[in-house]
Design a protein around this motif. Structure first.
Motif, PDB file in Angstrom:
ATOM      1  N   GLU A  70      36.155  35.526  39.325  1.00  0.00           N
ATOM      2  CA  GLU A  70      37.221  36.527  38.430  1.00  0.00           C
ATOM      3  C   GLU A  70      38.631  36.312  38.739  1.00  0.00           C
ATOM      4  OE1 GLU A  70      35.890  40.358  38.452  1.00  0.00           O
ATOM      5  OE2 GLU A  70      33.678  39.985  37.567  1.00  0.00           O
ATOM      6  N   HIS A  71      38.969  36.100  40.102  1.00  0.00           N
ATOM      7  CA  HIS A  71      40.149  35.848  40.474  1.00  0.00           C
ATOM      8  C   HIS A  71      40.860  34.520  39.764  1.00  0.00           C
ATOM      9  CE1 HIS A  71      43.733  35.768  42.920  1.00  0.00           C
ATOM     10  NE2 HIS A  71      43.728  34.576  43.189  1.00  0.00           N
TER      11      HIS A  71
ATOM     12  N   HIS B 163      41.501  35.446  35.939  1.00  0.00           N
ATOM     13  CA  HIS B 163      42.765  36.174  35.929  1.00  0.00           C
ATOM     14  C   HIS B 163      43.942  35.326  36.174  1.00  0.00           C
ATOM     15  CE1 HIS B 163      41.510  40.239  35.342  1.00  0.00           C
ATOM     16  NE2 HIS B 163      40.460  40.007  36.386  1.00  0.00           N
ATOM     17  N   ARG B 164      43.930  34.299  37.086  1.00  0.00           N
ATOM     18  CA  ARG B 164      44.990  33.526  37.288  1.00  0.00           C
ATOM     19  C   ARG B 164      45.274  32.269  36.078  1.00  0.00           C
ATOM     20  NH1 ARG B 164      45.047  30.508  42.626  1.00  0.00           N
ATOM     21  NH2 ARG B 164      47.027  29.839  41.899  1.00  0.00           N
TER      22      ARG B 164
ATOM     23  N   GLN C 289      47.015  34.204  33.309  1.00  0.00           N
ATOM     24  CA  GLN C 289      48.399  34.183  33.420  1.00  0.00           C
ATOM     25  C   GLN C 289      49.084  32.854  33.049  1.00  0.00           C
ATOM     26  OE1 GLN C 289      48.482  34.899  37.701  1.00  0.00           O
ATOM     27  NE2 GLN C 289      48.296  37.010  37.307  1.00  0.00           N
TER      28      GLN C 289
ATOM     29  N   GLN D  79      37.678  40.779  29.007  1.00  0.00           N
ATOM     30  CA  GLN D  79      38.470  41.347  30.180  1.00  0.00           C
ATOM     31  C   GLN D  79      39.693  40.519  30.547  1.00  0.00           C
ATOM     32  OE1 GLN D  79      36.561  42.056  34.040  1.00  0.00           O
ATOM     33  NE2 GLN D  79      34.950  40.580  33.109  1.00  0.00           N
ATOM     34  N   PHE D  80      39.754  39.152  30.376  1.00  0.00           N
ATOM     35  CA  PHE D  80      40.838  38.559  30.912  1.00  0.00           C
ATOM     36  C   PHE D  80      41.635  37.865  29.931  1.00  0.00           C
ATOM     37  CE2 PHE D  80      36.871  37.485  33.148  1.00  0.00           C
ATOM     38  CZ  PHE D  80      37.051  37.811  34.464  1.00  0.00           C
TER      39      PHE D  80
ATOM     40  N   TYR E 213      41.582  33.916  24.562  1.00  0.00           N
ATOM     41  CA  TYR E 213      41.526  33.459  26.192  1.00  0.00           C
ATOM     42  C   TYR E 213      40.131  32.284  26.338  1.00  0.00           C
ATOM     43  CZ  TYR E 213      40.365  33.376  31.022  1.00  0.00           C
ATOM     44  OH  TYR E 213      40.195  32.973  32.250  1.00  0.00           O
TER      45      TYR E 213
END
Length: 163
Positions: free
Chosen positions: A76-77, A80-81, A84, A136-137, A142
């Motif tokens: 998940e990290h 999220h990255r 970005q 969610q991302f 996405y």
């Protein structure tokens, strides 16, 4: 489905909707168990799946749970990255480095060859559960961006970085 039907029957009988447990999934498998069962049915007799199972067999139940929790957090990290960097090209070094990290996280449990990574990328865009998960991302688009990034990683980036 049984839970939903039963709860709707209670609603029809006059139970306040706020007191219903329409989405109580205690009688169903967790999502982790669903994926495990599906993977076993689809891939259970393949060498890759047996290798994956062998990697997990040496872990205790608590170690498996801890490994899964850490795996989920790490993935998940990374997602999220990646979000970005959604304004960049899927082929950018920044995005491709993150896809490489994602591949290495997966590699803790299995060999992530080209076929496996492409299969995972296709599953992400074709399985409704993943489609909803990836909402969610990032921004709109996405999941398509992630899919294109993984495909590029498999087909181009790994080859370029190995030469």
């Amino acid at each position: 489905m049984t839970t939903v039907i039963e709860q709707l029957d209670h609603y029809i009988e006059g139970t306040d909707i706020q007191k219903l447990n329409i989405f109580d999934d205690s009688s169903t498998f967790s999502i982790e168990n669903q994926y495990d069962t599906e993977a076993k049915l689809v891939h259970g007799d393949t060498e890759k799946y047996q290798e994956f199972q062998a990697n997990l067999e040496h872990l205790s139940d608590s170690d498996k749970k801890e490994a899964y929790t850490q795996f989920s957090a790490d993935v998940e990290h990374i997602f999220h990255r990646i979000a970005q960097h959604q304004q960049l090209s899927p082929s950018s070094n920044e995005v491709q480095d993150l896809i490489g990290q994602w591949s290495r996280v997966l590699g803790r449990f299995m060999v992530c060859d080209e076929a496996i990574l492409l299969c995972i990328a296709e599953t992400y865009v074709t399985d409704e559960r993943f489609v909803r998960y990836f909402d969610q991302f990032g921004e709109e688009g996405y999941l398509d961006f992630l899919h294109r990034s993984i495909v590029y990683f498999v087909k181009e980036y790994k080859k370029l970085s190995e030469s």
